[in-house]
Design an enzyme around this catalytic site. Sequence first.
Site, mmCIF file in Angstrom:
data_model
loop_
_atom_site.group_PDB
_atom_site.id
_atom_site.type_symbol
_atom_site.label_atom_id
_atom_site.label_comp_id
_atom_site.label_asym_id
_atom_site.label_seq_id
_atom_site.Cartn_x
_atom_site.Cartn_y
_atom_site.Cartn_z
ATOM 1 N N LYS A 1 0.941 -1.401 -0.054
ATOM 2 C CA LYS A 1 -0.150 0.104 0.065
ATOM 3 C C LYS A 1 0.794 1.348 0.153
ATOM 4 O O LYS A 1 1.509 1.623 1.039
ATOM 5 C CB LYS A 1 -0.982 0.050 1.277
ATOM 6 C CG LYS A 1 -1.994 1.090 1.119
ATOM 7 C CD LYS A 1 -3.105 1.037 2.266
ATOM 8 C CE LYS A 1 -4.083 2.069 1.890
ATOM 9 N NZ LYS A 1 -3.845 3.482 1.403
ATOM 10 N N ARG B 1 -7.404 10.611 -7.957
ATOM 11 C CA ARG B 1 -8.603 9.760 -7.086
ATOM 12 C C ARG B 1 -9.779 10.363 -7.405
ATOM 13 O O ARG B 1 -10.801 9.733 -7.378
ATOM 14 C CB ARG B 1 -8.195 9.654 -5.709
ATOM 15 C CG ARG B 1 -8.952 8.937 -4.737
ATOM 16 C CD ARG B 1 -8.637 8.889 -3.382
ATOM 17 N NE ARG B 1 -9.141 8.024 -2.612
ATOM 18 C CZ ARG B 1 -10.348 8.114 -2.132
ATOM 19 N NH1 ARG B 1 -11.216 9.254 -2.377
ATOM 20 N NH2 ARG B 1 -10.793 6.973 -1.263
#
Length: 608
Positions: A250, A274
Amino acid sequence: MKFSELSRYLEKLEKTASRNEMTQILAEVLKRAGSDEVGKICYLLLGELLPAYRGVEFNIAEKLMVEILAKAYGARPEAVGRSYQARGDLGDVAYDLAFTHRPRRPGGPSVRAVYDRMLEIAEVSGTGSQDRKIQRFAGLLGELDSRSAKYVARIPVGKLRLGFSDATILDALSVFSSGDKFARKRIEAAYNVIADIGAIAMRVKASGLAGLSRLHAEPGVPIRPSLAERLRTAEEVVKKAGPEVGIEPKLDGFRTQIHVWRAGDGKRVTLFSRNLENTTAMFPEIVVAARRLPVTNAILDGEAIGYNPKTGTFAAFQETAQRKRKYDIEEFAKKIPLSVFVFDLLFLNGESLLVKPFSERRQRLERLFSRTQGGGTIRLAESLTTGDPAVIERELRENVGKGLEGVVVKKLDAPYEAGSRGFHWIKLKATTAALERLRAGEGKHDPKMLDTVDCVVMAAYKGRGKRTAFGVGGFLLGVRGRDERYYSISRLGTGLSDEQFREARERVKKLAVAAEPKEYDVEKNMAPDIWVRPSLVVEILADEISLSERHTAGKPSRTGRAPVRGRKEEWRGYSLRFPRLVRFRDDKNPEDATTVAEIAKMYTAQKP
């Protein structure tokens, strides 16, 4: 439809806080709108002219709007400025001026005419563009009735906010097309793949729900990103997503969606963040590398982060964040070069892969990278498959040791769940005490808090002592409800550096509003010094989620749940214990904030 008619609907929307009532009003607007204007109306309802990914901006600040209003109504800029200070809303100032100086009967230009002229004004550029914008916008306002002028003046300065987002428009499209909200899921599924509310509305208006089946992923139009759920331990992960799962690091950078397609004799490349912002101009080295990909067209999902290939080390987020800028781009590209670690393949050579299982998407991604010459700028993210919780623990510890956030575990047979948070992806992040234990190589990953919390800054409190120099000394934070309202969950006043306080002050100044936004739910005893419109998202680290009578997030009195006799905690809301600011999340919209439902899950999952 005349814009004066639309403005009457806007006034109704502004006056109600009921989500159901808003939905019914919007459904009526959609019914009244013509097929050639319904998309434009949807953009205007959100205070936009085009989807955010198209990157069209007015570049009209409040000071310039004061000049526009003065020009439109023959007033002195100083007088308009004083009126703005008194009223606190440029839309109200426009209404007063239009009503006083140029009263007009309802009618005037159509929605389409107003929209087209506003778009032309937004696209004005070059030498003398500011003067041309003043002239043209003033001319437009001069043709409008006072109510229409009020709303048109708010749009360029980002102050239209009517208390709802695209989610309510999706509900309204369902009511318009089928009479109830049961079609919402089907409409949202199309919107997740084609993130353009105007295009979705036009398709539903023209062809009904059946028309949505002909919408497919398309390079150049962003797909709403898939999101991960949270679990506490590796054992829980394998039980939920196994028997075998994929494990990936991550990374702590910028989520980046890469779109490549052929246009004429070359390739076009567009990058999306995003929150679907077009970031192509910010990352020239990624664009160059993407053009070298051996594809006709493709959509890839990945994370952009500062990376040193010689040492294998990753830059801290604060360093990577310096790359998100509109100026000095080339200089910072040399100073902080980025690499995109690609972890998913959504579209390849004319074929959508969204419904394919992750294992197949990963195989095709690996085959693509076996032929790729990206120059190291576009890289394949590491991945391994296992069913052993001990291996997941090992990977988590190693990634935390590299300064990363943790791991993402993926269900091998799951499709790409666009715009959805679910257990197809699960994140294990090391936070607070668990982080320290992992770094020390002690024990298993078993945190009390599963994750950080993304909060919306709802308000600010004036500082005392040393903080008087900053202008703010604390903040009221909130999380998002299913009804698109924001509920308080914590105050934040510690853990900020002097630099962060100064940055927060500047951000608050730009977002301050005269009164509590109607989409907020805050107890009266929490009344702040400065209300802030929902815009700024901050990532917060806390020791745990507790219960409090002071905050409204999850409070039964706000949800209509009946109390349980003898259980005082039933009347409490959630709060964050010892919250600390991690960072400002400019890559997230307020609609991306952590939800009350997620907080409830995290509270229930906390280790006693």
